[in-house]
Motif scaffolding. Structure first.
Motif, PDB file in Angstrom:
ATOM      1  N   ARG A 257       3.722  12.044  -1.439  1.00  0.00           N
ATOM      2  CA  ARG A 257       2.844  11.265  -0.555  1.00  0.00           C
ATOM      3  C   ARG A 257       2.729   9.842  -1.099  1.00  0.00           C
ATOM      4  N   LYS A 258       3.748   9.080  -0.824  1.00  0.00           N
ATOM      5  CA  LYS A 258       3.830   7.719  -1.349  1.00  0.00           C
ATOM      6  C   LYS A 258       2.674   6.862  -0.846  1.00  0.00           C
ATOM      7  N   LEU A 259       2.140   6.050  -1.733  1.00  0.00           N
ATOM      8  CA  LEU A 259       1.009   5.136  -1.530  1.00  0.00           C
ATOM      9  C   LEU A 259      -0.337   5.837  -1.718  1.00  0.00           C
ATOM     10  N   ALA A 260      -0.330   7.160  -1.845  1.00  0.00           N
ATOM     11  CA  ALA A 260      -1.575   7.886  -2.109  1.00  0.00           C
ATOM     12  C   ALA A 260      -1.799   7.992  -3.612  1.00  0.00           C
ATOM     13  N   LYS A 261      -3.061   8.080  -4.012  1.00  0.00           N
ATOM     14  CA  LYS A 261      -3.431   8.253  -5.416  1.00  0.00           C
ATOM     15  C   LYS A 261      -4.101   9.615  -5.585  1.00  0.00           C
ATOM     16  N   PHE A 262      -3.482  10.464  -6.371  1.00  0.00           N
ATOM     17  CA  PHE A 262      -3.947  11.839  -6.554  1.00  0.00           C
ATOM     18  C   PHE A 262      -5.410  11.888  -6.980  1.00  0.00           C
TER      19      PHE A 262
ATOM     20  N   THR B  99      -7.367  10.676   2.071  1.00  0.00           N
ATOM     21  CA  THR B  99      -7.339   9.495   1.197  1.00  0.00           C
ATOM     22  C   THR B  99      -8.491   8.534   1.446  1.00  0.00           C
ATOM     23  N   LEU B 100      -9.260   8.748   2.507  1.00  0.00           N
ATOM     24  CA  LEU B 100     -10.242   7.756   2.940  1.00  0.00           C
ATOM     25  C   LEU B 100     -11.679   8.258   2.858  1.00  0.00           C
TER      26      LEU B 100
END
Length: 275
Positions: free
Chosen positions: A165-170, A131-132
């Motif tokens: 995967r909560k809080l992640a943006k696909f 995610t980073l």
């Protein structure tokens, strides 16, 4: 298989021998020989061959199946000096894996850790939630001595992925992985990439789809693993609100068929499927 694993470790030792002093090479070689003899059933004491080290317990996500907050330990971070002392004590290991309940790229000293371990002739792998991957992070990855990165992506579908995967943006994750693979090609960096998916009841039918998905991202391997089925994990799932009904222990036959289908597709596209 035992001989194959020994040769895998031995080849790593030979490839990185120049990064180690002669005395350390001697210790590593002796340790590998002891490991080999034990693998063949002979009594021989040896030190660890590999180690898993957790750089941080901090994470930027709240994945449905994660039990991080139920471990009963402080959600802190390992200082570089602590990491260094561990590496210095484990002076006969061949490989480390930087992985745990946290996201490694949140560790402030991560790249210093990677460089130090590599300077000791140790192969460095890590697992990330991907995610980073900003331009800056991607640049540092391609300049580092990482050997392999495993990227946790549990669905090929935007809505389902963001539910797991909560809080992640696909879209952010997909863009980040493409940024990483493009930079790897541009710079000629040699590290390997794999997608990792935790197989659950609600995503098991996607197993074959992951092959084309990985290929489209420029990733050469997929690693599937079952959701943890141990009793203590099932108890923790209940506390985090994750349904134990997602465990796939009763779907082994169906999963094996899907894995076979994925491997057949992988042969066509040059994507390795591990399970």
């Amino acid at each position: 298989m035992k001989f194959y694993r020994f040769m895998e470790f031995f080849n790593r030792f030979v490839a990185l021998a120049g990064n180690r002093s002669l005395p350390q090479n001697a210790r590593v070689a002796g340790n590998l020989f002891a490991y080999h003899t034990q693998q063949w059933g002979k009594l021989s004491k040896h030190n660890p061959i590999t180690a898993q080290i957790e750089p941080t317990l901090r994470c930027n996500l709240a994945c449905r199946m994660c039990v991080r907050t139920e471990l009963g330990v402080p959600l802190g971070e390992m200082p570089f000096e602590t990491f260094k002392s561990i590496i210095d004590k484990l002076d006969t290991i061949v490989k480390i894996h930087l992985q745990g309940q946290g996201e490694p790229f949140l560790a402030r000293d991560l790249f210093q850790m990677i460089d130090y371990a590599a300077s000791k002739g140790i192969v460095v792998n890590l697992t990330s939630n991907a995610t980073l991957f900003t331009e800056k992070i991607v640049e540092k990855i391609c300049q580092s001595q990482i050997n392999k990165m495993i990227l946790s992506v549990d669905s090929t579908e935007k809505e389902k992925y963001e539910t797991i995967r909560k809080l992640a943006k696909f879209d952010v994750v997909v863009a980040g992985i493409k940024r990483l693979t493009a930079k790897r090609t541009e710079t000629g960096a040699k590290f390997k990439l794999a997608l990792a998916a935790v197989v659950m009841k609600n995503n098991m039918n996607e197993i074959p789809k992951f092959v084309k998905f990985a290929h489209g991202l420029g990733v050469e391997q997929i690693e599937f693993q079952d959701l943890q089925e141990k009793d203590d994990y099932l108890e923790k799932y209940a506390k985090t609100g994750f349904s134990k009904d997602e465990v796939v222990m009763s779907y082994k036959t169906e999963i094996q068929k899907l894995i076979s289908e994925a491997r057949a597709e992988g042969k066509k596209l040059g994507v390795t499927v591990a399970y």
